[in-house]
Design an enzyme around this catalytic site. Sequence first.
Site, PDB file in Angstrom:
ATOM      1  N   GLN A  21      45.161  41.355  52.503  1.00 39.67           N
ATOM      2  CA  GLN A  21      45.014  40.119  52.115  1.00 39.67           C
ATOM      3  C   GLN A  21      43.915  39.754  51.118  1.00 39.67           C
ATOM      4  O   GLN A  21      42.862  40.412  51.410  1.00 39.67           O
ATOM      5  CB  GLN A  21      44.707  39.234  53.394  1.00 39.67           C
ATOM      6  CG  GLN A  21      45.899  39.270  54.209  1.00 39.67           C
ATOM      7  CD  GLN A  21      46.818  38.067  54.039  1.00 39.67           C
ATOM      8  OE1 GLN A  21      46.380  36.999  53.592  1.00 39.67           O
ATOM      9  NE2 GLN A  21      48.202  38.574  53.461  1.00 39.67           N
ATOM     10  N   HIS A 129      38.946  39.956  48.416  1.00 40.95           N
ATOM     11  CA  HIS A 129      39.614  40.645  49.232  1.00 40.95           C
ATOM     12  C   HIS A 129      39.106  40.219  50.857  1.00 40.95           C
ATOM     13  O   HIS A 129      37.896  39.943  50.979  1.00 40.95           O
ATOM     14  CB  HIS A 129      39.667  41.900  49.102  1.00 40.95           C
ATOM     15  CG  HIS A 129      40.788  42.733  49.874  1.00 40.95           C
ATOM     16  ND1 HIS A 129      40.574  43.109  51.369  1.00 40.95           N
ATOM     17  CD2 HIS A 129      41.765  43.321  49.348  1.00 40.95           C
ATOM     18  CE1 HIS A 129      41.815  43.885  51.843  1.00 40.95           C
ATOM     19  NE2 HIS A 129      42.605  43.938  50.632  1.00 40.95           N
ATOM     20  N   HIS A 130      40.027  40.136  51.695  1.00 43.14           N
ATOM     21  CA  HIS A 130      39.633  39.671  52.995  1.00 43.14           C
ATOM     22  C   HIS A 130      38.996  40.602  53.875  1.00 43.14           C
ATOM     23  O   HIS A 130      38.114  40.202  54.643  1.00 43.14           O
ATOM     24  CB  HIS A 130      40.878  39.254  53.928  1.00 43.14           C
ATOM     25  CG  HIS A 130      40.683  38.025  54.748  1.00 43.14           C
ATOM     26  ND1 HIS A 130      39.628  37.620  55.448  1.00 43.14           N
ATOM     27  CD2 HIS A 130      41.640  37.089  54.996  1.00 43.14           C
ATOM     28  CE1 HIS A 130      39.845  36.746  56.042  1.00 43.14           C
ATOM     29  NE2 HIS A 130      41.108  36.420  55.725  1.00 43.14           N
ATOM     30  N   SER A 131      39.005  41.880  53.476  1.00 47.08           N
ATOM     31  CA  SER A 131      38.126  42.789  53.801  1.00 47.08           C
ATOM     32  C   SER A 131      36.511  42.781  53.921  1.00 47.08           C
ATOM     33  O   SER A 131      35.591  42.949  54.626  1.00 47.08           O
ATOM     34  CB  SER A 131      38.383  44.226  53.650  1.00 47.08           C
ATOM     35  OG  SER A 131      38.024  44.269  52.226  1.00 47.08           O
TER      36      SER A 131
END
Length: 460
Positions: A21, A129-131
Amino acid sequence: MESDEPVTPASRLFLRPELDQVINCVIGLTNSIDVDVIKSEIKNSLMIKHPRFRSLVVKDRHGREHWKKTQVDLDRHVIVLDSPAGDTEEEAVNGYLADLAVSSPLPADKPLWEAHLLTAHNCLIFRIHHSMGDGISLMSLLLAICRKADDVNELPSTVSPDSVKEKKKQNKKGERKPERVVLRLLKAVWFNLVFLVGFILRCLWVRDRSTTVSGGAGIELWPRKLATARFWIEDMKAVKKAIPNATINDVLFGVISSGLSRYLDTKSPKELQDGLRITGVGMVNLRKQPGLQDVVKMMENKSGLRWGNKFGMLLLPVYYRKGRIDPLDHLKRAKAMLDKKKQSLEAHFSYNIGHLLMSLFGPKVASLLNYRILCNTSFTLSNVMGPQEEITIRKNPVTFIRVTSSSLPHAITMHMVSYAGRADMQIQVAKDIIHDPEFLAKCFEDALLEMKNAAADLGT
């Protein structure tokens, strides 16, 4: 020598191919973009100073991901596009975002973020980035490069002190009587049991019945299309006053319920059963502070605030209603459902069970279960509170703030962000399933207007 920092279990989830994501936040500007000014602002911002924005994701010999510090080459992160991307401003920007949602992962050989400058359309697109963090965390960092329009030395504000005080009053109200405490406890136990069982069944085999808005496994790879629904916060406030103790989130979900019923009434090739359940997935911020947090505090080691992904998942059912009904009925049903959710620990359960699965079985199993939940439900919904007042980037006024993300197995993904009295909801769809997201956006806009008129009639 500074050691690498392990990637948290929740962040590892978003590094899996099934749930890879990227958050795309687009900021519209009034005046033309000065590329050198934007680069300078990013270079000197708190965002670029944060360790996540200066780190690569690497794996150790056991396959465990870590954040490894590296040098940032700003020219590799800031991408300038001079050519127009479409006929109108909105079509161009939404079309560009739709393409990013499917076909443009972030390169792994540099920190997982980019800034795209669409100079022909006066807008910036931050791809993160969702991380690296949840929506609340990342919005906070993005706002750190902005200033209030009426005071260039002040950071934007996102939470009204009055609303926080009112929330505290509501939390205390009615909790002192022993019989009410016992009743609330019994309700909480029951709701937790019901929602826990429902959550587990959704992970396994229970799924929504197929409709013209249903997605499924593999749909995340299909081409996307994007439309924008626009709301006025004052209209939402006028509607919520019609129902005692209603909130903006109640109104939003009532609008989603009514809008989807309108869309299905028009687009379904066959007659649907009245009361058909359509289940959404909502992401809930689990941080202690309400709304967005002060980014400076989040970067202080002794602040007691945890950086990164800290959200839970809620299953949010809406029910198809055939034909025209009382517009406020959708709000009443939405409020009743969300009130039950508030008395449960479903969001905390989903966060903690995901954390446990990641710790015990690794990201593959945890991502598979999350992927199944998405395949067994029909839409995604998120709502982030943005700045309350107008803001600028280096004295260039911001006209809008909108957010979308990488595609999911859902055919509909909705992200709403409020800004200076307005709220824009980005509606991302699989265009081979939902051909006209503009009509779906109008269904949502018309639903709010009908609710507003119905609320005004009650007051007369």
